[in-house]
Design a protein around this motif. Structure first.
Motif, PDB file in Angstrom:
ATOM      1  N   ALA A  18       9.160 -28.780  46.641  1.00 49.95           N
ATOM      2  CA  ALA A  18       9.146 -28.194  45.846  1.00 49.95           C
ATOM      3  C   ALA A  18       7.933 -27.507  44.744  1.00 49.95           C
ATOM      4  O   ALA A  18       7.974 -26.557  44.738  1.00 49.95           O
ATOM      5  N   SER A  19       7.346 -28.539  45.225  1.00 54.34           N
ATOM      6  CA  SER A  19       5.642 -28.119  43.667  1.00 54.34           C
ATOM      7  C   SER A  19       4.862 -27.037  44.802  1.00 54.34           C
ATOM      8  O   SER A  19       4.206 -26.366  43.840  1.00 54.34           O
ATOM      9  N   SER A  20       4.212 -27.645  46.044  1.00 55.66           N
ATOM     10  CA  SER A  20       4.040 -26.494  46.760  1.00 55.66           C
ATOM     11  C   SER A  20       4.299 -24.955  47.378  1.00 55.66           C
ATOM     12  O   SER A  20       3.862 -24.435  46.596  1.00 55.66           O
ATOM     13  N   GLY A  21       6.279 -25.203  47.375  1.00 56.03           N
ATOM     14  CA  GLY A  21       6.539 -23.754  47.460  1.00 56.03           C
ATOM     15  C   GLY A  21       6.324 -23.034  45.631  1.00 56.03           C
ATOM     16  O   GLY A  21       6.374 -21.364  46.282  1.00 56.03           O
ATOM     17  N   ALA A  22       6.805 -23.644  44.681  1.00 54.74           N
ATOM     18  CA  ALA A  22       6.678 -23.396  43.636  1.00 54.74           C
ATOM     19  C   ALA A  22       4.934 -22.510  43.311  1.00 54.74           C
ATOM     20  O   ALA A  22       4.724 -21.192  43.364  1.00 54.74           O
ATOM     21  N   VAL A  23       3.714 -23.590  43.525  1.00 52.83           N
ATOM     22  CA  VAL A  23       2.906 -23.345  43.378  1.00 52.83           C
ATOM     23  C   VAL A  23       2.620 -21.451  44.568  1.00 52.83           C
ATOM     24  O   VAL A  23       1.930 -20.881  43.728  1.00 52.83           O
ATOM     25  N   VAL A  24       2.651 -21.808  45.120  1.00 53.62           N
ATOM     26  CA  VAL A  24       1.862 -20.240  46.393  1.00 53.62           C
ATOM     27  C   VAL A  24       3.068 -19.171  45.861  1.00 53.62           C
ATOM     28  O   VAL A  24       2.323 -18.637  45.865  1.00 53.62           O
ATOM     29  N   GLY A  25       4.117 -19.878  45.533  1.00 50.07           N
ATOM     30  CA  GLY A  25       5.015 -18.202  45.106  1.00 50.07           C
ATOM     31  C   GLY A  25       4.613 -17.319  44.092  1.00 50.07           C
ATOM     32  O   GLY A  25       4.904 -16.349  43.739  1.00 50.07           O
ATOM     33  N   LEU A  28       1.459 -16.194  44.059  1.00 53.52           N
ATOM     34  CA  LEU A  28       1.766 -14.647  45.896  1.00 53.52           C
ATOM     35  C   LEU A  28       1.984 -13.470  44.847  1.00 53.52           C
ATOM     36  O   LEU A  28       2.391 -12.632  44.929  1.00 53.52           O
ATOM     37  N   ASP A  29       2.236 -13.717  43.671  1.00 59.14           N
ATOM     38  CA  ASP A  29       3.185 -12.622  42.816  1.00 59.14           C
ATOM     39  C   ASP A  29       3.021 -13.089  41.269  1.00 59.14           C
ATOM     40  O   ASP A  29       3.288 -13.328  40.635  1.00 59.14           O
ATOM     41  N   LEU A  30       1.234 -12.531  41.114  1.00 55.93           N
ATOM     42  CA  LEU A  30       0.732 -13.794  38.987  1.00 55.93           C
ATOM     43  C   LEU A  30       1.465 -12.457  38.460  1.00 55.93           C
ATOM     44  O   LEU A  30       2.003 -12.580  37.644  1.00 55.93           O
ATOM     45  N   GLU A  31       1.331 -11.152  39.115  1.00 53.36           N
ATOM     46  CA  GLU A  31       1.942  -9.842  38.007  1.00 53.36           C
ATOM     47  C   GLU A  31       2.998 -10.241  36.873  1.00 53.36           C
ATOM     48  O   GLU A  31       3.710  -9.350  36.136  1.00 53.36           O
ATOM     49  N   THR A  32       4.216 -10.623  38.709  1.00 56.27           N
ATOM     50  CA  THR A  32       5.840 -11.059  38.502  1.00 56.27           C
ATOM     51  C   THR A  32       5.714 -12.413  37.193  1.00 56.27           C
ATOM     52  O   THR A  32       6.924 -11.667  36.292  1.00 56.27           O
ATOM     53  N   TYR A  33       4.927 -13.181  37.199  1.00 59.42           N
ATOM     54  CA  TYR A  33       5.447 -14.803  36.717  1.00 59.42           C
ATOM     55  C   TYR A  33       4.506 -14.027  35.354  1.00 59.42           C
ATOM     56  O   TYR A  33       4.683 -14.657  34.305  1.00 59.42           O
ATOM     57  N   PHE A  34       3.264 -13.256  35.149  1.00 52.01           N
ATOM     58  CA  PHE A  34       2.534 -13.335  33.898  1.00 52.01           C
ATOM     59  C   PHE A  34       2.886 -12.217  33.220  1.00 52.01           C
ATOM     60  O   PHE A  34       2.129 -12.028  32.009  1.00 52.01           O
ATOM     61  N   SER A  35       3.470 -11.126  33.933  1.00 51.62           N
ATOM     62  CA  SER A  35       3.776  -9.900  32.617  1.00 51.62           C
ATOM     63  C   SER A  35       5.003  -9.979  31.912  1.00 51.62           C
ATOM     64  O   SER A  35       4.737  -8.578  31.014  1.00 51.62           O
ATOM     65  N   GLY A  36       5.856 -10.315  31.851  1.00 56.54           N
ATOM     66  CA  GLY A  36       6.753 -10.777  31.028  1.00 56.54           C
ATOM     67  C   GLY A  36       6.189 -11.824  29.822  1.00 56.54           C
ATOM     68  O   GLY A  36       8.151 -11.958  29.410  1.00 56.54           O
ATOM     69  N   GLY A  37       5.575 -13.010  29.386  1.00 56.76           N
ATOM     70  CA  GLY A  37       6.185 -13.647  28.483  1.00 56.76           C
ATOM     71  C   GLY A  37       6.090 -14.737  28.977  1.00 56.76           C
ATOM     72  O   GLY A  37       6.468 -15.062  30.124  1.00 56.76           O
ATOM     73  N   ILE A  38       5.812 -15.553  27.483  1.00 57.85           N
ATOM     74  CA  ILE A  38       6.340 -17.120  28.424  1.00 57.85           C
ATOM     75  C   ILE A  38       7.477 -17.771  28.877  1.00 57.85           C
ATOM     76  O   ILE A  38       7.661 -18.545  30.016  1.00 57.85           O
ATOM     77  N   LEU A  39       8.066 -17.147  28.544  1.00 58.63           N
ATOM     78  CA  LEU A  39       9.771 -17.655  28.640  1.00 58.63           C
ATOM     79  C   LEU A  39       9.759 -16.704  30.243  1.00 58.63           C
ATOM     80  O   LEU A  39      10.414 -17.699  31.256  1.00 58.63           O
TER      81      LEU A  39
END
Length: 203
Positions: A18-25, A28-39
């Motif tokens: 689970a951790s490896s998949g979460a890290v790779v996910g 591979l899509d940094l913009e989606t995860y870091f563009s909408g705030g901490i939540l």
């Protein structure tokens, strides 16, 4: 192997996959995860962690299914060498299918089969490395079964992603593979330590 070791194997494999998949996910899509705030980041990581955990459960089921198959085949063929040759043939068949069938199913007129060889061959080389490590830590007869599990069984577990056109050649192909390959590597290399069979016998 006692119940405590089985519980450890289950949860450690689940966490690693689970951790490896979460890290790779996330990578591979940094913009989606870091563009909408901490939540957005927290919930996104938890969502990816959950998906990867589910995929790692598939890897665990595949591992115990192969262990059962392996024992059955040894009894059926009455020979380790014969069963190993059968596995080698199946490995080559899976490698051919992983390249050719994806090429036939998804390639455009401009694409060549060479482009569809990269991922399978990289996976195959990695699986050879893991199988060699398993052989070093156990015995020489472990190489072929380890390679078969790492390559053929992982590919079978990967089929749901490989056969979906919207997933092919996207980040989800890698996100699906990552928990499988990390979970399977961990299971393969930790089991003999848990069962106390880590000493080499191939002298």
């Amino acid at each position: 192997m006692n119940a405590r070791k089985l519980v450890y194997l289950f949860f450690s494999t689940l966490l690693i996959g689970a951790s490896s998949g979460a890290v790779v996910g996330v990578l591979l899509d940094l913009e989606t995860y870091f563009s909408g705030g901490i939540l957005n980041f927290i919930f996104g990581v938890l969502w990816m962690f959950g998906i990867s955990a589910a995929i790692s459960l598939v890897a665990q089921m595949g591992y115990f299914a192969y262990l059962t198959l392996h024992r059955f085949a040894l009894g059926l063929f009455k020979s380790v060498k014969l069963w190993n040759w059968v596995q080698i043939v199946l490995i080559l068949f899976v490698l051919f299918d992983l390249i050719y069938l994806r090429y036939v199913a998804f390639a455009s007129e401009e694409e060549t089969i060479a482009g569809y060889m990269v991922m399978p061959l990289l996976l195959f080389v990695y699986c050879i490395f893991v199988a060699f490590r398993k052989q070093q830590e156990t015995n020489k007869e472990a190489f072929v079964p380890a390679l078969f599990f790492m390559f053929a069984v992982t590919t079978i577990e990967w089929v749901p992603a490989l056969t979906v056109e919207t997933v092919n050649e996207t980040k989800w192909l890698w996100i699906y593979l990552t928990p499988l390959i990390t979970a399977n590597t961990w299971q393969l290399l930790i089991l003999h330590r848990l069962t106390g069979r880590s000493l080499r016998t191939n002298k």
